[in-house]
Design a protein around this motif. Structure first.
Motif, mmCIF file in Angstrom:
data_model
loop_
_atom_site.group_PDB
_atom_site.id
_atom_site.type_symbol
_atom_site.label_atom_id
_atom_site.label_comp_id
_atom_site.label_asym_id
_atom_site.label_seq_id
_atom_site.Cartn_x
_atom_site.Cartn_y
_atom_site.Cartn_z
ATOM 1 N N GLN A 114 12.408 6.151 9.151
ATOM 2 C CA GLN A 114 13.505 5.780 8.139
ATOM 3 C C GLN A 114 12.907 6.481 6.792
ATOM 4 O OE1 GLN A 114 12.900 1.777 7.824
ATOM 5 N NE2 GLN A 114 14.226 1.241 9.819
ATOM 6 N N CYS A 120 4.307 10.834 8.968
ATOM 7 C CA CYS A 120 3.972 10.300 10.284
ATOM 8 C C CYS A 120 3.430 11.430 11.021
ATOM 9 C CB CYS A 120 5.376 9.660 11.242
ATOM 10 S SG CYS A 120 5.034 8.983 12.762
ATOM 11 N N GLU A 133 2.857 -2.138 2.764
ATOM 12 C CA GLU A 133 3.143 -2.383 4.288
ATOM 13 C C GLU A 133 4.487 -1.748 4.443
ATOM 14 O OE1 GLU A 133 1.969 -4.571 1.908
ATOM 15 O OE2 GLU A 133 0.169 -5.472 2.533
ATOM 16 N N ALA A 134 5.728 -2.107 3.592
ATOM 17 C CA ALA A 134 6.785 -1.940 3.992
ATOM 18 C C ALA A 134 6.974 -0.260 4.017
ATOM 19 C CB ALA A 134 8.086 -2.521 2.951
ATOM 20 N N LEU A 192 6.723 5.462 9.870
ATOM 21 C CA LEU A 192 6.487 5.145 11.212
ATOM 22 C C LEU A 192 7.811 4.945 11.932
ATOM 23 C CD1 LEU A 192 3.225 3.148 11.434
ATOM 24 C CD2 LEU A 192 3.432 5.429 11.597
ATOM 25 N N ALA A 193 8.679 4.386 11.522
ATOM 26 C CA ALA A 193 10.047 4.025 11.975
ATOM 27 C C ALA A 193 10.846 5.424 11.925
ATOM 28 C CB ALA A 193 10.318 2.898 11.475
ATOM 29 N N SER A 219 -2.362 7.236 12.078
ATOM 30 C CA SER A 219 -0.820 7.499 12.523
ATOM 31 C C SER A 219 -0.271 8.311 11.285
ATOM 32 C CB SER A 219 -0.277 6.258 12.525
ATOM 33 O OG SER A 219 -0.683 5.591 13.572
ATOM 34 N N ALA A 271 4.774 1.958 4.559
ATOM 35 C CA ALA A 271 3.973 2.540 6.021
ATOM 36 C C ALA A 271 4.956 2.348 7.235
ATOM 37 C CB ALA A 271 2.674 1.844 6.131
ATOM 38 N N ASP A 272 5.522 1.037 7.096
ATOM 39 C CA ASP A 272 6.405 0.812 8.531
ATOM 40 C C ASP A 272 7.656 1.655 8.403
ATOM 41 O OD1 ASP A 272 4.968 -1.207 9.084
ATOM 42 O OD2 ASP A 272 5.868 -2.758 8.074
ATOM 43 N N ALA A 273 8.153 2.141 7.138
ATOM 44 C CA ALA A 273 9.398 2.929 7.208
ATOM 45 C C ALA A 273 9.015 4.225 7.707
ATOM 46 C CB ALA A 273 9.900 2.872 5.805
#
Length: 297
Positions: free
Chosen positions: A143, A276, A133-134, A140-141, A157, A136-138
């Protein structure tokens, strides 16, 4: 808050280069009086003179003016790069952050960093090890530029490039009746206590594999890492299942542990390189190097 505009900085640089308010005004397409007022405004804000202006003598920089000019030129250059897509592309080549799922990191991270730094000595290579999860979030953000992970929980995405497809391994104590087999099937484990990763996506995926068979296994332990999973299995606390396949026949605490591949075709899981999907595919040279280093296709 910025009190000096980029336009005012352009005026200062133009006057310094031209040595004349009149010539500089023509170059920046503004009237000479307006240019003079702008320079006076900058000097008033700074509280120091930038130029020595005398009739019949070229405009010259003061000592403070020379220092200010160097910073102004650097700032204008950076601002120009922000407006230029090609320049931004070159900027991205100066640094890349590679993300990697934590269970894959022990096998892939160090060799990848070594290869990338050897092939791209002018690129700053950073890394981030994280959970599904972390990570994937990074991505998309913004980072993380590229991430190496299993294809779990990734929606449209993300753009994916296949690295390899792997089968899960069963980890067993040396005296387990299944330890002598060359391979086993999930149906052989359906009534045995299992040790799975404590990550939600991983557990859901594993239980989903058993649901295909109409089975609901018992989870004896949720392990925080592959080494905890192997240690629990080696000590007879259940059968561990993981896609991570570290070398060695001893658990972290020195107990013999046996690995047997799980042969079910539907349990095969791809390892992918992702970025992304809303952004252009980043850094093709580095992506190609990662794919080559990991055997991607």
């Amino acid at each position: 808050m910025l009190y000096l505009s980029l336009r005012q900085l352009e005026y200062v640089v133009a006057v310094a280069r031209a040595g004349s308010l009149t010539v500089a005004a023509q170059q920046v397409n503004v009237s000479q009086p307006a240019l003079s007022v702008a320079i006076t405004h900058v000097e008033a804000h700074l509280g120091q003179k930038l130029f020595l202006r005398r009739k019949g003598v070229p405009v010259t920089l003061t000592g403070f003016g020379r220092l200010f000019l160097a910073d102004a030129e650097a700032l204008l250059l950076r601002a120009a790069r922000l407006e230029d897509p090609k320049a931004l592309g070159l900027r991205r080549l100066e640094r890349i952050t590679l993300g990697i799922f934590e269970d894959l990191a022990p096998a892939y991270l160090a060799p990848l960093l070594r290869r990338l730094r050897d092939e791209f000595p002018d690129v700053e290579i950073r890394s981030k090890v994280a959970t599904f999860e972390a990570l994937a979030d990074a991505v998309l953000a913004g980072q993380v530029d590229l991430a190496l992970t299993y294809d779990l929980g990734l929606d449209a995405s993300f753009q994916r490039e296949l690295i390899v497809r792997v089968q899960p391994q069963a980890w067993l104590a040396l005296d387990d009746p299944l330890a002598g087999r060359d391979e086993i099937r999930l149906s052989d484990l359906a009534d045995r206590p299992l040790i799975l990763s404590d990550q939600g996506l991983s557990i859901q995926h594993m239980l989903g594999l058993f649901r295909v068979l109409g089975a609901t296994p018992v989870i004896a332990h949720r392990a925080a890492s592959i080494e905890v999973l192997r240690s629990l299995a080696a000590n007879g606390e259940g059968i561990g299942i993981s896609y991570a396949n570290p070398a060695g026949a001893l658990s972290f605490d020195g107990k013999p542990v046996v690995r047997v591949q799980i042969a079910d075709k539907h349990a095969e899981e791809p390892i992918v390189l992702v970025h992304c999907g809303d952004q252009p595919a980043p850094l093709p040279e580095i992506r190609a190097a990662i794919l080559a280093a990991t055997g991607g296709r």
